[in-house]
Motif scaffolding. Structure first.
Motif, PDB file in Angstrom:
ATOM      1  N   ILE A 155      -1.120   5.091 -12.364  1.00  0.00           N
ATOM      2  CA  ILE A 155      -2.095   5.082 -11.275  1.00  0.00           C
ATOM      3  C   ILE A 155      -3.282   4.189 -11.622  1.00  0.00           C
ATOM      4  N   GLN A 156      -3.829   4.385 -12.800  1.00  0.00           N
ATOM      5  CA  GLN A 156      -4.988   3.578 -13.183  1.00  0.00           C
ATOM      6  C   GLN A 156      -4.622   2.109 -13.330  1.00  0.00           C
ATOM      7  N   ASN A 157      -3.400   1.846 -13.755  1.00  0.00           N
ATOM      8  CA  ASN A 157      -2.939   0.466 -13.830  1.00  0.00           C
ATOM      9  C   ASN A 157      -2.887  -0.160 -12.434  1.00  0.00           C
ATOM     10  N   ALA A 158      -2.399   0.610 -11.439  1.00  0.00           N
ATOM     11  CA  ALA A 158      -2.363   0.119 -10.050  1.00  0.00           C
ATOM     12  C   ALA A 158      -3.775  -0.109  -9.522  1.00  0.00           C
ATOM     13  N   TRP A 159      -4.713   0.771  -9.865  1.00  0.00           N
ATOM     14  CA  TRP A 159      -6.098   0.593  -9.424  1.00  0.00           C
ATOM     15  C   TRP A 159      -6.713  -0.667 -10.010  1.00  0.00           C
ATOM     16  N   MET A 160      -6.455  -0.928 -11.289  1.00  0.00           N
ATOM     17  CA  MET A 160      -7.018  -2.123 -11.908  1.00  0.00           C
ATOM     18  C   MET A 160      -6.431  -3.394 -11.295  1.00  0.00           C
ATOM     19  N   HIS A 161      -5.174  -3.322 -10.885  1.00  0.00           N
ATOM     20  CA  HIS A 161      -4.589  -4.475 -10.196  1.00  0.00           C
ATOM     21  C   HIS A 161      -5.290  -4.714  -8.860  1.00  0.00           C
ATOM     22  N   LEU A 162      -5.724  -3.636  -8.185  1.00  0.00           N
ATOM     23  CA  LEU A 162      -6.486  -3.807  -6.952  1.00  0.00           C
ATOM     24  C   LEU A 162      -7.788  -4.550  -7.206  1.00  0.00           C
ATOM     25  N   CYS A 163      -8.404  -4.285  -8.347  1.00  0.00           N
ATOM     26  CA  CYS A 163      -9.694  -4.904  -8.661  1.00  0.00           C
ATOM     27  C   CYS A 163      -9.563  -6.333  -9.175  1.00  0.00           C
ATOM     28  N   VAL A 164      -8.404  -6.647  -9.777  1.00  0.00           N
ATOM     29  CA  VAL A 164      -8.301  -7.916 -10.502  1.00  0.00           C
ATOM     30  C   VAL A 164      -7.261  -8.860  -9.919  1.00  0.00           C
ATOM     31  N   THR A 165      -6.075  -8.345  -9.575  1.00  0.00           N
ATOM     32  CA  THR A 165      -4.959  -9.237  -9.228  1.00  0.00           C
ATOM     33  C   THR A 165      -4.352  -8.897  -7.877  1.00  0.00           C
ATOM     34  N   THR A 166      -5.157  -8.507  -6.909  1.00  0.00           N
ATOM     35  CA  THR A 166      -4.633  -8.200  -5.581  1.00  0.00           C
ATOM     36  C   THR A 166      -3.971  -9.431  -4.965  1.00  0.00           C
ATOM     37  N   GLN A 167      -2.778  -9.244  -4.397  1.00  0.00           N
ATOM     38  CA  GLN A 167      -2.032 -10.338  -3.784  1.00  0.00           C
ATOM     39  C   GLN A 167      -2.157 -10.274  -2.269  1.00  0.00           C
ATOM     40  N   PHE A 168      -2.079 -11.435  -1.634  1.00  0.00           N
ATOM     41  CA  PHE A 168      -2.303 -11.504  -0.190  1.00  0.00           C
ATOM     42  C   PHE A 168      -1.235 -10.739   0.584  1.00  0.00           C
ATOM     43  N   TYR A 169       0.027 -10.715   0.065  1.00  0.00           N
ATOM     44  CA  TYR A 169       1.080 -10.027   0.798  1.00  0.00           C
ATOM     45  C   TYR A 169       0.909  -8.510   0.729  1.00  0.00           C
ATOM     46  N   ASP A 170       0.299  -8.008  -0.354  1.00  0.00           N
ATOM     47  CA  ASP A 170      -0.009  -6.577  -0.414  1.00  0.00           C
ATOM     48  C   ASP A 170      -1.062  -6.209   0.630  1.00  0.00           C
ATOM     49  N   VAL A 171      -2.066  -7.077   0.777  1.00  0.00           N
ATOM     50  CA  VAL A 171      -3.104  -6.844   1.779  1.00  0.00           C
ATOM     51  C   VAL A 171      -2.510  -6.892   3.182  1.00  0.00           C
ATOM     52  N   GLU A 172      -1.649  -7.863   3.431  1.00  0.00           N
ATOM     53  CA  GLU A 172      -1.049  -8.012   4.747  1.00  0.00           C
ATOM     54  C   GLU A 172      -0.204  -6.803   5.117  1.00  0.00           C
ATOM     55  N   ARG A 173       0.567  -6.281   4.148  1.00  0.00           N
ATOM     56  CA  ARG A 173       1.384  -5.105   4.420  1.00  0.00           C
ATOM     57  C   ARG A 173       0.515  -3.895   4.734  1.00  0.00           C
ATOM     58  N   ALA A 174      -0.558  -3.701   3.972  1.00  0.00           N
ATOM     59  CA  ALA A 174      -1.448  -2.566   4.205  1.00  0.00           C
ATOM     60  C   ALA A 174      -2.156  -2.681   5.549  1.00  0.00           C
ATOM     61  N   VAL A 175      -2.561  -3.886   5.931  1.00  0.00           N
ATOM     62  CA  VAL A 175      -3.222  -4.100   7.217  1.00  0.00           C
ATOM     63  C   VAL A 175      -2.272  -3.775   8.366  1.00  0.00           C
ATOM     64  N   ASN A 176      -1.017  -4.183   8.250  1.00  0.00           N
ATOM     65  CA  ASN A 176      -0.040  -3.877   9.298  1.00  0.00           C
ATOM     66  C   ASN A 176       0.184  -2.378   9.426  1.00  0.00           C
ATOM     67  N   GLN A 177       0.180  -1.671   8.313  1.00  0.00           N
ATOM     68  CA  GLN A 177       0.318  -0.221   8.362  1.00  0.00           C
ATOM     69  C   GLN A 177      -0.898   0.424   9.030  1.00  0.00           C
ATOM     70  N   LEU A 178      -2.074  -0.112   8.752  1.00  0.00           N
ATOM     71  CA  LEU A 178      -3.280   0.418   9.379  1.00  0.00           C
ATOM     72  C   LEU A 178      -3.257   0.212  10.889  1.00  0.00           C
ATOM     73  N   LYS A 179      -2.771  -0.921  11.323  1.00  0.00           N
ATOM     74  CA  LYS A 179      -2.664  -1.174  12.759  1.00  0.00           C
ATOM     75  C   LYS A 179      -1.772  -0.125  13.421  1.00  0.00           C
ATOM     76  N   LEU A 180      -0.666   0.198  12.764  1.00  0.00           N
ATOM     77  CA  LEU A 180       0.222   1.222  13.301  1.00  0.00           C
ATOM     78  C   LEU A 180      -0.466   2.583  13.346  1.00  0.00           C
ATOM     79  N   GLN A 181      -1.218   2.908  12.297  1.00  0.00           N
ATOM     80  CA  GLN A 181      -1.925   4.189  12.263  1.00  0.00           C
ATOM     81  C   GLN A 181      -2.982   4.275  13.358  1.00  0.00           C
ATOM     82  N   PHE A 182      -3.729   3.198  13.566  1.00  0.00           N
ATOM     83  CA  PHE A 182      -4.741   3.194  14.621  1.00  0.00           C
ATOM     84  C   PHE A 182      -4.095   3.341  15.993  1.00  0.00           C
TER      85      PHE A 182
END
Length: 463
Positions: free
Chosen positions: A355-382
């Motif tokens: 878990i902490q390793n995944a959190w550090m990746h959010l702070c340091v090495t976030t990839q654009f496709y991870d952001v895009e996937r999460a944004v699409n999920q948020l659109k569905l939730q809204f």
């Protein structure tokens, strides 16, 4: 950039500053959503559509955050008594009226909002508004019913103590916000429940259920002007008392750990959270996106290495977790962002490391496709949040309570479109990188690392 709140005002009056901090833009307002503020501060919001079934709700700024140590749980007690009838209508008459209308009435209480809602035919909206307003203006509080509900609350308290998830999140709030109102449980304590009676509850209702804390919401084939008339007739007579304005209290966060070790439990339940901003923060959308980037996974869903979330891949392939869920709990001015997971006692440390390793990746090495996937999920939730009149009623009520307005679906999608990886890294670096967490755990937690090791896992050495 602060989210734009879109609303339409039929009449605007001065309210307490904390309720009118939003900026309204009348030009791009959605045509089917309107908001009116009565002279005494009661907000009336409606969303009009062609449905013959309407959702009606009364939102109240009330909950354990506005209670003291002596009356903690009384707001939840009012929720119980709402079904016991009024001075003008006893319980049997209320139940018969709801049955004849085919209406369904529900209620819930959180730490800072209480909701009484109903689903009924559009023709019955005036009657339903009268019933909901009677909850705060005409509650009977018969002695026999009071004693029965006190007993029911004691049983509910026992059931809550047997639910690991409920206990865990109560512990998490208690340790994260220790010494502040947000640390208190919604259901209260058994000692407090015993002292509740008619006079105690009536005094609390008169003092705390002020008109500027109320919002009447209607969704369906409802004319806004008619809804305003109903609200004026039932709630317009209320007069607010500035001396009775309850304070939210401090929101001091404490990085700390609370453990309840019980080796008889089959699994350890662990929650780790950080202090983040609340509902009206400009970082709200980024925090929701980051939550979705961690995701949710349970053992029965399978997927293995084909899971989209890296943490889910690790949990599935290494068999170190039964279930995990990333969460973001926003309040008006503060929030908790973190993760809750269930694991075997020998796998707790490995799961927390991943878990902490995944959190550090959010702070340091976030990839654009991870952001895009999460944004699409948020659109569905809204989109799901406004699916059906009852969900849309709840969404409209929350936005009215927190922002004194409403943000349309198109505007939220537009804001999500502006989220990019560098901005998300900055938000994560602000809130979780090298920050002290609040940790709560129950069950066989011997394998959970001590707090100093958990704290040390919240940063990477970077050149």
């Amino acid at each position: 950039m602060i989210r734009k709140i879109l609303c339409s005002f039929s009449n605007v009056v001065r309210l307490p500053t904390r309720l009118c901090s939003c900026v309204c833009h009348p030009s791009p307002v959605p045509s089917n959503t309107k908001l009116t503020i009565l002279d005494n501060g009661v907000r009336v919001a409606t969303e009009t559509n062609a449905s013959s079934v309407a959702g009606v709700a009364l939102f109240i700024e009330a909950g354990s955050r506005f209670e003291t140590a002596c009356n903690n749980g009384i707001t939840h007690f009012v929720e119980h008594m709402a079904y016991k009838g009024f001075n003008s209508m006893n319980r049997c008459q209320l139940q018969e009226l709801l049955r004849c209308m085919g209406a369904k009435m529900t209620a819930y209480t959180s730490r800072e909002i209480q909701v009484f809602s109903a689903k009924c035919l559009t023709d019955n909206v005036p009657v339903m508004v009268g019933i909901l307003s009677n909850v705060i203006a005409d509650l009977a509080l018969n002695e026999c019913d009071v004693e029965v509900e006190k007993m029911n609350m004691q049983l509910e308290l026992m059931d809550a103590d047997r639910d690991p998830r409920t206990v865990l999140f109560d512990y998490l709030h208690a340790t994260a916000f220790q010494g502040t109102p947000l640390a208190k449980r919604v259901i209260g304590t058994s000692e407090n429940i015993e002292r509740f009676d008619k006079f105690y509850t009536t005094a609390f209702l008169c003092e705390h259920y002020q008109p500027y804390k109320l919002a009447l919401i209607g969704v369906g084939n409802i004319h806004h002007e008619n809804m305003v008339c109903y609200a004026q007739a039932k709630l317009g007579h209320m007069v607010g008392d500035p001396c009775c304005e309850s304070e939210e209290g401090p929101t001091r966060f404490t990085g700390s750990q609370v453990l309840f070790r019980d080796d008889s439990m089959p699994f350890a339940h662990v929650a780790v959270a950080f202090e983040v901003s609340g509902y009206n923060s400009p970082d709200y959308m980024q925090l929701l996106t980051a939550k979705n980037m961690i995701g949710t996974w349970r053992k029965g869903q399978g997927g293995g290495t084909k899971n989209g979330f890296p943490l889910a891949q690790a949990a599935a392939t290494e068999d170190i977790c039964e279930y995990f869920e990333s969460f973001y709990i926003p309040y008006r001015d503060v929030g908790l962002w973190g993760i809750y997971f269930v694991a075997r006692k020998m796998d707790v440390e490995d799961m927390l490391h991943n878990i902490q390793n995944a959190w550090m990746h959010l702070c340091v090495t976030t990839q654009f496709y991870d952001v895009e996937r999460a944004v699409n999920q948020l659109k569905l939730q809204f989109a799901k949040n406004i699916e059906g009149n009852m969900r849309s009623c709840h969404d409209l009520g929350l936005q009215t309570m927190y922002s004194c307005g409403r943000s349309g679906l198109d505007d939220m999608f537009h804001e999500l479109k502006g989220i990019e990886q560098q901005g998300l890294k900055a938000v994560m670096d602000k809130y979780i990188y090298d920050r002290c967490p609040a940790v709560a755990a129950i069950g066989p937690v011997e394998g959970l690392p001590e707090y100093t090791r958990i704290r040390a896992g919240q940063y990477w050495l970077r050149l």
